[in-house]
Design a protein around this motif. Structure first.
Motif, PDB file in Angstrom:
ATOM      1  N   THR A   1       0.852  -1.189   0.000  1.00 52.09           N
ATOM      2  CA  THR A   1       0.000   0.000   0.000  1.00 52.09           C
ATOM      3  C   THR A   1       0.887   1.237   0.000  1.00 52.09           C
TER       4      THR A   1
ATOM      5  N   ASP B   1       1.355   5.417   0.054  1.00 47.21           N
ATOM      6  CA  ASP B   1       0.755   6.674   0.492  1.00 47.21           C
ATOM      7  C   ASP B   1       1.098   7.768  -0.506  1.00 47.21           C
TER       8      ASP B   1
ATOM      9  N   THR C   1      -4.327   6.534  -0.497  1.00 45.01           N
ATOM     10  CA  THR C   1      -3.460   5.355  -0.538  1.00 45.01           C
ATOM     11  C   THR C   1      -3.818   4.610  -1.815  1.00 45.01           C
TER      12      THR C   1
END
Length: 325
Positions: free
Chosen positions: A130, A132, A223
Motif C-alpha cells: 500500500t 501513500d 493510498t
C-alpha cells in the motif's frame, strides 16, 4: 657452480698411478703410456657428451649429468609450463562448501528475495504493497497519454508520477485508489505526471477524482495498491507508425498485469527489446519484426504470440491473457 659439462674428471686416474712409480721405472713408463690414452679419450667423450646435452637434453639423464648434481636452469633446459604441466590440485565442491569462511560464490551471494514473494519482475510498483500519496486531477480529454494507448471511452484513468512511472513500466497497470473518507476508485495508468508530481502521487482524470471528492478539493490524501483485475479482454499488439521488416516498435495493449518484458523470436532463441518512455519496445535493426513475440508480466508468466503481421497503427487482438493474481 659450473654446469656438469664443464667439469673435469681425470684427477682420479692420476692419483691411482702414483704408487706405480715406486714399484719400477719400467712399470712407470708402461703405466704412463696406458694412462695417457684413457685421459685423452675420456676428455673427448665428455666434450661430445656436452654437445649432445646442448642439442637434445632430457630430464634427469643425458651426457654430462651426474648423480646427486641437480641440473642448472640454463637455456639448454626445456621450459616448463607451470600451470599446464603440473596444475595445483583444486578443491572439490564438497571441500569448498565446507569452508564458509572463504565461501563459494552461491554462499557469498545469496539469491535475491522476491518482492512480496509473488512478483519477481516487479519494479517500484509491487503487489501487496500500500502506497501513500496525494491525488490531484487533470482534464484527460479523449483518454490518450504518454503511454500512447490512444483514445479511450473509459476515462477511469490516471497519470503516474515520473518516479513510479519508471520509464513506462507502470503503463497499463490497474490501481485501486482510496481516499481518507473511505471512497475508492479503480483506474488504469495511461499517462505520466512530470514534476512537480512527487513519488506516490497520482494525477487522476476529473472523472476518476470525482469518485473520491469534489473537484474543488483539488488535492487530497490517498493510498493506492496494485490490482490484478477480472477481465474478459485479451492482449492486443500494435506496431508503431513507420514500422517495417527493417525497424519496428511493438506495443502490448490490454494486459491484465504490468508488463515486464517483450521479446522477439530469432533463429537462436529470444531477444529482449528495449522499452521506451512512450511504451513501445524497439527493434532498431528489424530483428523479429513480424515474427513471434513473447510477453512476460511482473509475476513471471509468459505468453507467446505468433502470426502478428507488421501493420503499423493497427490494433491486432490475440487469444491470450495473463492469469489473475
Amino acid at each position: 657452480m659450473a654446469s656438469p659439462s664443464h667439469r673435469r674428471a681425470p684427477g682420479k686416474r692420476r692419483t691411482v698411478l702414483a704408487p706405480a712409480v715406486a714399484v719400477a721405472a719400467v712399470g712407470l713408463l708402461v703405466s704412463l703410456v696406458v694412462a695417457v690414452t684413457p685421459d685423452d679419450g675420456s676428455g673427448a667423450v665428455r666434450t661430445s657428451g656436452a654437445a649432445v646435452s646442448t642439442a637434445a637434453p632430457t630430464a634427469g639423464s643425458g651426457a654430462g649429468a651426474r648423480p646427486g648434481v641437480p641440473p642448472t636452469a640454463t637455456a639448454q633446459q626445456p621450459k616448463r609450463k607451470p600451470s599446464t604441466a603440473s596444475p595445483a590440485p583444486r578443491p572439490s565442491a564438497t571441500t569448498a562448501s565446507a569452508r564458509p569462511s572463504r565461501g563459494s560464490t552461491p554462499a557469498a551471494t545469496p539469491a535475491p528475495r522476491r518482492a512480496s514473494g509473488t512478483a519477481p519482475l516487479a519494479g517500484r510498483m509491487k503487489p501487496g504493497v500500500t502506497y501513500d500519496g496525494v491525488a490531484t486531477h487533470y482534464d484527460a480529454a479523449d483518454g490518450d497519454g504518454a503511454c500512447l494507448y490512444g483514445p479511450s471511452p473509459d476515462l477511469m484513468i490516471a497519470a503516474m508520477n515520473t518516479t513510479d512511472y519508471e520509464t513506462s513500466k507502470a503503463c497499463g497497470a490497474h490501481v485501486l485508489v482510496r481516499a481518507a473518507g473511505g471512497a475508492s476508485v479503480t483506474v488504469r495508468i495511461t499517462n505520466e505526471c512530470p514534476s512537480p508530481c512527487a513519488p506516490g502521487q497520482l494525477d487522476l482524470s476529473k472523472e476518476a477524482f470525482a469518485e473520491l471528492a469534489g473537484l474543488s478539493a483539488g488535492r487530497i490524501a490517498i493510498t493506492w495498491t496494485l490490482l490484478s483485475p477480472a477481465t474478459s479482454e485479451t492482449v492486443s499488439i500494435r506496431y508503431k507508425t513507420g514500422s517495417s521488416r527493417h525497424w519496428c516498435g511493438v506495443q502490448a495493449i490490454g494486459h491484465r498485469n504490468p508488463l515486464a518484458r517483450l521479446e522477439v523470436g530469432t533463429g537462436s532463441g529470444w531477444r529482449q527489446l528495449t522499452r521506451t518512455e512512450y511504451n513501445y519496445f524497439l527493434s532498431p535493426d528489424g530483428t523479429g519484426c513480424g515474427g513471434a513475440l513473447r510477453l512476460t508480466d511482473i509475476y513471471g508468466e509468459q505468453l507467446t504470440v505468433d502470426g502478428i503481421a507488421v501493420r503499423p497503427d493497427a490494433v491486432q487482438p490475440t487469444r491470450v491473457q495473463f492469469a489473475r493474481h
